[in-house]
Design an enzyme around this catalytic site. Structure first.
Site, PDB file in Angstrom:
ATOM      1  N   GLU A 270       0.868  -1.112  -0.039  1.00 22.19           N
ATOM      2  CA  GLU A 270       0.183   0.168   0.354  1.00 22.19           C
ATOM      3  C   GLU A 270       0.783   1.077   0.007  1.00 22.19           C
ATOM      4  O   GLU A 270       0.659   2.527  -0.176  1.00 22.19           O
ATOM      5  CB  GLU A 270      -0.792  -0.230   0.914  1.00 22.19           C
ATOM      6  CG  GLU A 270      -2.148  -0.909   1.134  1.00 22.19           C
ATOM      7  CD  GLU A 270      -2.730  -1.577   0.304  1.00 22.19           C
ATOM      8  OE1 GLU A 270      -3.186   0.003  -1.086  1.00 22.19           O
ATOM      9  OE2 GLU A 270      -2.737  -2.130  -0.713  1.00 22.19           O
ATOM     10  N   TRP A 273       1.609   1.818  -3.586  1.00 19.65           N
ATOM     11  CA  TRP A 273       0.364   2.757  -4.897  1.00 19.65           C
ATOM     12  C   TRP A 273       1.049   4.166  -4.072  1.00 19.65           C
ATOM     13  O   TRP A 273       0.785   4.753  -5.058  1.00 19.65           O
ATOM     14  CB  TRP A 273      -0.200   2.297  -3.834  1.00 19.65           C
ATOM     15  CG  TRP A 273      -0.907   0.857  -4.631  1.00 19.65           C
ATOM     16  CD1 TRP A 273      -1.186  -0.103  -3.514  1.00 19.65           C
ATOM     17  CD2 TRP A 273      -1.217   0.933  -5.608  1.00 19.65           C
ATOM     18  NE1 TRP A 273      -1.849  -1.417  -4.516  1.00 19.65           N
ATOM     19  CE2 TRP A 273      -2.042  -0.498  -6.125  1.00 19.65           C
ATOM     20  CE3 TRP A 273      -1.692   1.395  -6.904  1.00 19.65           C
ATOM     21  CZ2 TRP A 273      -1.931  -0.746  -7.130  1.00 19.65           C
ATOM     22  CZ3 TRP A 273      -2.666   1.115  -8.204  1.00 19.65           C
ATOM     23  CH2 TRP A 273      -3.086   0.303  -8.236  1.00 19.65           C
ATOM     24  N   TRP A 302     -21.882  12.164 -18.761  1.00 20.24           N
ATOM     25  CA  TRP A 302     -21.778  11.450 -17.682  1.00 20.24           C
ATOM     26  C   TRP A 302     -23.653  11.934 -17.036  1.00 20.24           C
ATOM     27  O   TRP A 302     -23.720  13.364 -17.823  1.00 20.24           O
ATOM     28  CB  TRP A 302     -21.460  12.467 -16.762  1.00 20.24           C
ATOM     29  CG  TRP A 302     -19.274  12.322 -16.490  1.00 20.24           C
ATOM     30  CD1 TRP A 302     -18.342  12.778 -16.756  1.00 20.24           C
ATOM     31  CD2 TRP A 302     -18.455  10.801 -16.778  1.00 20.24           C
ATOM     32  NE1 TRP A 302     -17.500  12.406 -17.198  1.00 20.24           N
ATOM     33  CE2 TRP A 302     -17.322  10.714 -16.176  1.00 20.24           C
ATOM     34  CE3 TRP A 302     -19.674   9.637 -15.442  1.00 20.24           C
ATOM     35  CZ2 TRP A 302     -16.453   9.976 -16.108  1.00 20.24           C
ATOM     36  CZ3 TRP A 302     -18.878   8.686 -14.942  1.00 20.24           C
ATOM     37  CH2 TRP A 302     -17.250   9.019 -15.562  1.00 20.24           C
ATOM     38  N   TRP A 355     -16.269  11.969 -12.021  1.00 20.03           N
ATOM     39  CA  TRP A 355     -15.459  11.358 -10.617  1.00 20.03           C
ATOM     40  C   TRP A 355     -14.700  12.297 -10.396  1.00 20.03           C
ATOM     41  O   TRP A 355     -14.643  12.766  -8.875  1.00 20.03           O
ATOM     42  CB  TRP A 355     -14.536  10.638 -10.810  1.00 20.03           C
ATOM     43  CG  TRP A 355     -13.741  10.981 -12.402  1.00 20.03           C
ATOM     44  CD1 TRP A 355     -13.108  10.233 -13.628  1.00 20.03           C
ATOM     45  CD2 TRP A 355     -12.029  11.306 -11.926  1.00 20.03           C
ATOM     46  NE1 TRP A 355     -12.315  11.142 -14.152  1.00 20.03           N
ATOM     47  CE2 TRP A 355     -11.530  11.690 -13.279  1.00 20.03           C
ATOM     48  CE3 TRP A 355     -11.487  12.104 -11.238  1.00 20.03           C
ATOM     49  CZ2 TRP A 355     -10.566  12.511 -13.442  1.00 20.03           C
ATOM     50  CZ3 TRP A 355     -10.375  13.226 -11.377  1.00 20.03           C
ATOM     51  CH2 TRP A 355     -10.218  12.827 -12.541  1.00 20.03           C
ATOM     52  N   TRP A 378      -9.522   7.503  -7.534  1.00 16.40           N
ATOM     53  CA  TRP A 378     -10.614   7.848  -8.055  1.00 16.40           C
ATOM     54  C   TRP A 378     -10.616   7.154  -9.463  1.00 16.40           C
ATOM     55  O   TRP A 378     -12.094   6.662  -9.453  1.00 16.40           O
ATOM     56  CB  TRP A 378     -11.150   9.613  -7.996  1.00 16.40           C
ATOM     57  CG  TRP A 378     -12.348   9.941  -7.106  1.00 16.40           C
ATOM     58  CD1 TRP A 378     -11.079  10.413  -5.262  1.00 16.40           C
ATOM     59  CD2 TRP A 378     -13.927   9.044  -6.741  1.00 16.40           C
ATOM     60  NE1 TRP A 378     -12.779  10.773  -4.412  1.00 16.40           N
ATOM     61  CE2 TRP A 378     -13.182   9.624  -5.278  1.00 16.40           C
ATOM     62  CE3 TRP A 378     -14.644   8.857  -7.851  1.00 16.40           C
ATOM     63  CZ2 TRP A 378     -14.964   9.931  -5.014  1.00 16.40           C
ATOM     64  CZ3 TRP A 378     -16.209   8.775  -7.027  1.00 16.40           C
ATOM     65  CH2 TRP A 378     -15.963   8.993  -5.405  1.00 16.40           C
TER      66      TRP A 378
HETATM   67  C1  LIG Z   1     -11.422   6.324  -4.205  1.00 15.35           C
HETATM   68  C2  LIG Z   1     -10.786   6.584  -3.028  1.00 15.35           C
HETATM   69  C3  LIG Z   1     -10.014   7.712  -2.762  1.00 15.35           C
HETATM   70  C4  LIG Z   1      -8.366   7.853  -1.665  1.00 15.35           C
HETATM   71  N1  LIG Z   1      -8.346   9.135  -1.052  1.00 15.35           N
HETATM   72  C5  LIG Z   1      -7.112   9.054  -0.482  1.00 15.35           C
HETATM   73  C6  LIG Z   1      -6.152  10.196  -0.031  1.00 15.35           C
HETATM   74  O1  LIG Z   1      -7.114  11.139  -0.156  1.00 15.35           O
HETATM   75  N2  LIG Z   1      -4.825  10.374   0.572  1.00 15.35           N
HETATM   76  C7  LIG Z   1      -4.537   8.753   0.974  1.00 15.35           C
HETATM   77  O2  LIG Z   1      -3.665   9.119   1.564  1.00 15.35           O
HETATM   78  N3  LIG Z   1      -5.282   7.810   0.186  1.00 15.35           N
HETATM   79  C8  LIG Z   1      -6.056   8.029  -0.605  1.00 15.35           C
HETATM   80  N4  LIG Z   1      -6.801   6.957  -0.695  1.00 15.35           N
HETATM   81  C9  LIG Z   1      -6.157   5.477  -0.596  1.00 15.35           C
HETATM   82  C10 LIG Z   1      -6.460   4.713   1.043  1.00 15.35           C
HETATM   83  O3  LIG Z   1      -8.196   4.398   0.751  1.00 15.35           O
HETATM   84  C11 LIG Z   1      -6.010   5.384   2.039  1.00 15.35           C
HETATM   85  O4  LIG Z   1      -4.361   5.582   1.988  1.00 15.35           O
HETATM   86  C12 LIG Z   1      -6.358   4.496   3.775  1.00 15.35           C
HETATM   87  O5  LIG Z   1      -7.846   4.067   3.269  1.00 15.35           O
HETATM   88  C13 LIG Z   1      -5.901   5.536   5.073  1.00 15.35           C
HETATM   89  O6  LIG Z   1      -5.872   4.388   5.797  1.00 15.35           O
HETATM   90  P1  LIG Z   1      -4.630   3.763   6.510  1.00 15.35           P
HETATM   91  O7  LIG Z   1      -3.660   4.923   6.733  1.00 15.35           O
HETATM   92  O8  LIG Z   1      -5.552   3.589   7.463  1.00 15.35           O
HETATM   93  O9  LIG Z   1      -4.168   2.661   5.955  1.00 15.35           O
HETATM   94  P2  LIG Z   1      -3.314   1.408   5.527  1.00 15.35           P
HETATM   95  O10 LIG Z   1      -4.317   0.500   4.635  1.00 15.35           O
HETATM   96  O11 LIG Z   1      -2.692   1.739   6.390  1.00 15.35           O
HETATM   97  O12 LIG Z   1      -2.021   1.951   4.574  1.00 15.35           O
HETATM   98  C14 LIG Z   1      -1.046   2.515   5.175  1.00 15.35           C
HETATM   99  C15 LIG Z   1      -0.416   3.822   3.738  1.00 15.35           C
HETATM  100  O13 LIG Z   1      -0.089   2.954   2.645  1.00 15.35           O
HETATM  101  C16 LIG Z   1      -1.225   4.173   2.130  1.00 15.35           C
HETATM  102  N5  LIG Z   1      -1.941   3.990   1.092  1.00 15.35           N
HETATM  103  C17 LIG Z   1      -2.813   2.614   1.287  1.00 15.35           C
HETATM  104  N6  LIG Z   1      -4.091   2.381   0.013  1.00 15.35           N
HETATM  105  C18 LIG Z   1      -3.512   3.770  -0.645  1.00 15.35           C
HETATM  106  C19 LIG Z   1      -3.919   3.156  -1.825  1.00 15.35           C
HETATM  107  N7  LIG Z   1      -5.353   2.956  -2.136  1.00 15.35           N
HETATM  108  N8  LIG Z   1      -3.441   4.864  -2.693  1.00 15.35           N
HETATM  109  C20 LIG Z   1      -2.333   5.006  -2.439  1.00 15.35           C
HETATM  110  N9  LIG Z   1      -1.863   5.478  -0.625  1.00 15.35           N
HETATM  111  C21 LIG Z   1      -2.399   4.342  -0.573  1.00 15.35           C
HETATM  112  C22 LIG Z   1      -1.544   5.423   2.814  1.00 15.35           C
HETATM  113  O14 LIG Z   1      -0.437   6.346   2.948  1.00 15.35           O
HETATM  114  C23 LIG Z   1      -1.517   4.483   4.165  1.00 15.35           C
HETATM  115  O15 LIG Z   1      -1.742   5.233   5.500  1.00 15.35           O
HETATM  116  C24 LIG Z   1      -8.301   6.525  -2.057  1.00 15.35           C
HETATM  117  C25 LIG Z   1      -8.599   5.654  -1.879  1.00 15.35           C
HETATM  118  C26 LIG Z   1      -9.626   5.241  -2.928  1.00 15.35           C
HETATM  119  C27 LIG Z   1     -10.045   4.282  -3.574  1.00 15.35           C
END
Ligand SMILES: Cc1cc2nc3c(=O)[nH]c(=O)nc-3n(C[C@H](O)[C@H](O)[C@H](O)COP(=O)(O)OP(=O)(O)OC[C@H]3O[C@@H](n4cnc5c(N)ncnc54)[C@H](O)[C@@H]3O)c2cc1C
Length: 453
Positions: A270, A273, A302, A355, A378
């Site tokens: 993650e 990502w 849309w 989106w 998104w």
């Molecule tokens: C539509 C959509 C919008 C999102 N918007 C954001 C946003 O504005 N900011 C944001 O930080 N994340 C975003 N995410 C990614 C992800 O949902 C969040 O990072 C995550 O839910 C944060 O919770 P956590 O810190 O407990 O994540 P954990 O699961 O503990 O992951 C650890 C870290 O990895 C990174 N990460 C995790 N998943 C993703 C991912 N899919 N893409 C990029 N980085 C990721 C984050 O920095 C996160 O803190 C988005 C995902 C989707 C599907």
């Protein structure tokens, strides 16, 4: 005197700009509050509060190192060069040190500062591997995440991940007045569920490593559990560095990078990502301007019905899981990753709403709202992005609900009116604004412009 310009790097350790500036001589820190720019970038009120709280902690930590922190307010980025010129003159600044940022407005801001003749030096510590540095053999950007991740892993295995320490104590400068009573001028919403500061972030990380990371693979998709790290807001504002996170993970689980099936690996995945989307932004700066990554998506028509959008925003679609997710966002400023995917898919495919509307709404409310990750997420869900969900994969909100919230625990927490429903019935729509089967057919039709050839 050296000036360290803090941006989204509100920490004292593993901060390249701060560390290297302190090797050179006496240092003053500065942070620009930019309410007009923040409005324009849809900074959420909860983020403004989080910034304020973190600035307070940062100011104290810097003070303990003998470094004053100036808080300056200007309307937007365009006023920064002139203000910096004045500060350079007043404080005899030799060099301005800052950490680089990947977004287009931020890059233009830095170019304007340099163009004004100011001695700005940029460092790299936003990503573990500098954004834009992981390249294909042909020197281009990877367009498939797995290929990017493999190249990233190879490089990381040869990289020293030891975080930079906090700088040594400085001799405090007597002629800089310290900012007291820090208060940022912006609409604010309490961020107290995310205690501020690097120590709090590190505590959260270590708790996660001890308690949750080994079950992450199983628990990360269940919104009623606290199965993820909750570090996103800290990473967004650089209260902790991504490098520190992976360094600590590998200290606890040294073989994690080679254990692709492990829970620990899936957490690091993650973080990759995050790096992927930042790389993408460097190669496609137009993403910052709301452009589709896949140009074919410019042909999607849309529906953009404002009433449907309002119902989605307010958690009134009639689908329990979607509504619970939106209410979680509205009430807490955070949403679980699985639910971000479900709600984004619902908006763009069931409701056929652009989106960009959803992306903006998320940014206006999320504590971790971040241009690169939000845009990436998104465009992934809307099938318009790089290595996105195929357009014909349309999440069924009922099946998602049955699978990830089987007992309706999460739904009941946020959609109180469904409390009386049993575990079977709770997943099915009540007075829904769209019917799933028909919505799916409509989406397949509208999205058919993405068919290749
Ligand atoms: C539509 C959509 C919008 C999102 N918007 C954001 C946003 O504005 N900011 C944001 O930080 N994340 C975003 N995410 C990614 C992800 O949902 C969040 O990072 C995550 O839910 C944060 O919770 P956590 O810190 O407990 O994540 P954990 O699961 O503990 O992951 C650890 C870290 O990895 C990174 N990460 C995790 N998943 C993703 C991912 N899919 N893409 C990029 N980085 C990721 C984050 O920095 C996160 O803190 C988005 C995902 C989707 C599907």
């Amino acid at each position: 005197m050296h000036l360290v310009w803090f941006r989204n790097d509100l920490r004292t350790s593993d901060n390249s700009a701060l560390y290297y500036a302190c090797l050179k001589g006496p240092v003053t820190g500065i942070y620009f509050v930019t309410p007009g720019q923040w409005k324009n970038h849809q900074l959420a009120p909860i983020q403004a509060d989080f910034i304020e709280q973190n600035l307070k902690v940062l100011a104290e930590e810097l003070a303990a190192l003998g470094i004053p922190l100036l808080i300056e307010e200007v309307a937007d980025f365009s006023h920064i060069p002139a203000r910096l010129k004045q500060i350079q003159k007043d404080h005899h600044i030799n060099t301005i040190h800052a950490n680089d940022e990947p977004e287009i407005n931020e890059k233009e801001r830095d170019q304007a500062v340099k163009k004004a003749g100011l001695p700005l030096v940029l460092y790299q510590c936003d990503c573990i591997l500098q954004a834009g540095s992981v390249l294909t053999k042909q020197g281009g950007m990877y367009k498939v995440f797995t290929a990017f991740r493999n190249a990233w892993m190879k490089e990381v295995k040869q990289t020293d991940l030891t975080p930079l320490p906090k700088p040594a104590d400085q001799m405090p400068s007597l002629n800089v007045s310290w900012s007291k009573n820090i208060s940022v001028n912006y609409d604010k919403k309490s961020s107290q569920a995310w205690p501020a500061g690097e120590t709090a972030a590190l505590r959260r990380l270590r708790h996660f490593l001890l308690q949750d990371i080994e079950d992450y693979h199983h628990n990360r998709d269940i919104p009623s559990l606290d199965g993820t790290s909750g570090l996103s807001a800290y990473l967004k504002f650089g209260v902790i560095s991504a490098k520190r996170c992976v360094y600590e993970v590998l200290a606890a689980f040294p073989d994690a990078l080679d254990a692709q099936d492990s829970s620990v690996f899936s957490w690091i995945n993650e973080i990759v990502w995050r790096e992927f989307y930042r790389h993408l932004m460097i190669f496609n700066p137009q993403l910052c301007k709301g452009k589709n990554f896949n140009k074919l998506a410019d042909n999607i028509t849309w529906s953009n019905n404002p009433d449907d959008f309002k119902a989605w925003c307010e958690g009134r679609t009639g689908y329990g899981l979607v509504d619970a997710a939106m209410r979680q966002l509205n009430q807490t400023g955070w949403m679980h990753n699985r639910l971000r995917m479900v709600t984004a898919s619902f908006l763009t495919k069931h409701l056929l709403i652009d989106w960009r509307w959803g992306e903006a709404y998320f940014r206006e409310h999320l504590i971790d709202g971040d241009l690169a990750s939000n845009n990436g997420g998104w465009q992934w869900a809307a099938s318009t992005g790089c290595d996105a969900q195929p357009y014909f994969r349309i999440f069924n909100p009922i099946i998602q609900s049955q699978k990830f919230d089987p007992k309706g625990l999460f739904i009941r927490k946020y959609v109180k009116e469904l409390n009386g429903f049993d575990n079977k019935k709770i997943h099915f729509p009540v007075n829904a604004i769209v019917e799933h089967k028909q919505a799916r057919l409509n989406a397949l039709d509208r999205y058919s412009v993405l068919k290749k050839g």
